[in-house]
Design a protein around this motif. Structure first.
Motif, PDB file in Angstrom:
ATOM      1  N   ARG A 220       0.836  -1.209   0.000  1.00 22.75           N
ATOM      2  CA  ARG A 220       0.000   0.000   0.000  1.00 22.75           C
ATOM      3  C   ARG A 220       0.869   1.256   0.000  1.00 22.75           C
ATOM      4  NH1 ARG A 220      -2.428  -3.560  -0.908  1.00 22.75           N
ATOM      5  NH2 ARG A 220      -3.293  -2.794  -2.766  1.00 22.75           N
ATOM      6  N   ALA A 221       1.972   1.231   0.747  1.00 17.46           N
ATOM      7  CA  ALA A 221       2.889   2.380   0.783  1.00 17.46           C
ATOM      8  C   ALA A 221       3.526   2.595  -0.583  1.00 17.46           C
ATOM      9  CB  ALA A 221       3.950   2.178   1.859  1.00 17.46           C
ATOM     10  N   ALA A 222       3.910   1.527  -1.275  1.00 14.47           N
ATOM     11  CA  ALA A 222       4.501   1.653  -2.613  1.00 14.47           C
ATOM     12  C   ALA A 222       3.481   2.241  -3.587  1.00 14.47           C
ATOM     13  CB  ALA A 222       5.006   0.298  -3.101  1.00 14.47           C
ATOM     14  N   ILE A 223       2.245   1.793  -3.510  1.00 16.37           N
ATOM     15  CA  ILE A 223       1.188   2.335  -4.363  1.00 16.37           C
ATOM     16  C   ILE A 223       0.998   3.824  -4.096  1.00 16.37           C
ATOM     17  CG2 ILE A 223      -1.306   2.299  -4.803  1.00 16.37           C
ATOM     18  CD1 ILE A 223      -1.153  -0.761  -4.380  1.00 16.37           C
ATOM     19  N   ALA A 224       1.146   4.220  -2.842  1.00 13.50           N
ATOM     20  CA  ALA A 224       0.992   5.628  -2.460  1.00 13.50           C
ATOM     21  C   ALA A 224       2.223   6.458  -2.815  1.00 13.50           C
ATOM     22  CB  ALA A 224       0.702   5.724  -0.961  1.00 13.50           C
ATOM     23  N   GLY A 225       3.231   5.818  -3.429  1.00 17.74           N
ATOM     24  CA  GLY A 225       4.419   6.549  -3.852  1.00 17.74           C
ATOM     25  C   GLY A 225       5.435   6.795  -2.754  1.00 17.74           C
ATOM     26  N   GLN A 226       5.367   6.014  -1.689  1.00 15.18           N
ATOM     27  CA  GLN A 226       6.263   6.214  -0.554  1.00 15.18           C
ATOM     28  C   GLN A 226       7.569   5.442  -0.675  1.00 15.18           C
ATOM     29  OE1 GLN A 226       4.274   5.642   3.172  1.00 15.18           O
ATOM     30  NE2 GLN A 226       2.507   6.842   2.540  1.00 15.18           N
ATOM     31  N   GLY A 227       7.803   4.742  -1.774  1.00 21.42           N
ATOM     32  CA  GLY A 227       9.051   4.016  -1.934  1.00 21.42           C
ATOM     33  C   GLY A 227       8.856   2.722  -2.688  1.00 21.42           C
ATOM     34  N   LEU A 228       9.859   1.892  -2.607  1.00 20.46           N
ATOM     35  CA  LEU A 228       9.875   0.603  -3.290  1.00 20.46           C
ATOM     36  C   LEU A 228       9.450  -0.492  -2.332  1.00 20.46           C
ATOM     37  CD1 LEU A 228      13.367   1.020  -4.926  1.00 20.46           C
ATOM     38  CD2 LEU A 228      11.162   1.722  -5.841  1.00 20.46           C
TER      39      LEU A 228
END
Length: 92
Positions: free
Chosen positions: A24-32
């Protein structure tokens, strides 16, 4: 800085113990996200994430690097991919 200037998480970024939250964090653009492909297959198929490394791993559990498609050309992402590929090739 509200007393967090010596907190290691401030300099290293977020960390997740749960792969669902990591995806979910990756989808939100928070990293890999380094997760088993099966955990992110729907997001990859839907185009919300992209798989960058598709290399078999000599272990029971495999991890794949997935990220937002639009960040793959960023210099820091390119360097990270080079580094993770070099590490994956290291058998130590």
């Amino acid at each position: 800085m509200h007393g967090v200037e010596h907190d290691k998480q401030v300099t290293r970024g977020s960390a997740f113990d749960d792969d669902y939250l990591l995806i979910r964090a990756a989808i939100a653009g928070q990293g890999l996200a380094l997760v088993p492909k099966e955990y992110a297959i729907q997001e990859i198929e839907d185009g919300r994430l992209m798989q960058v490394i598709d290399k078999p791993w000599p272990a029971r559990f495999a991890y794949y690097l997935v990220m937002l498609p639009e960040v793959i050309e960023r210099p820091e992402i390119i360097e990270f991919i080079k580094w993770i590929k070099a590490e994956a090739g290291n058998n130590s």
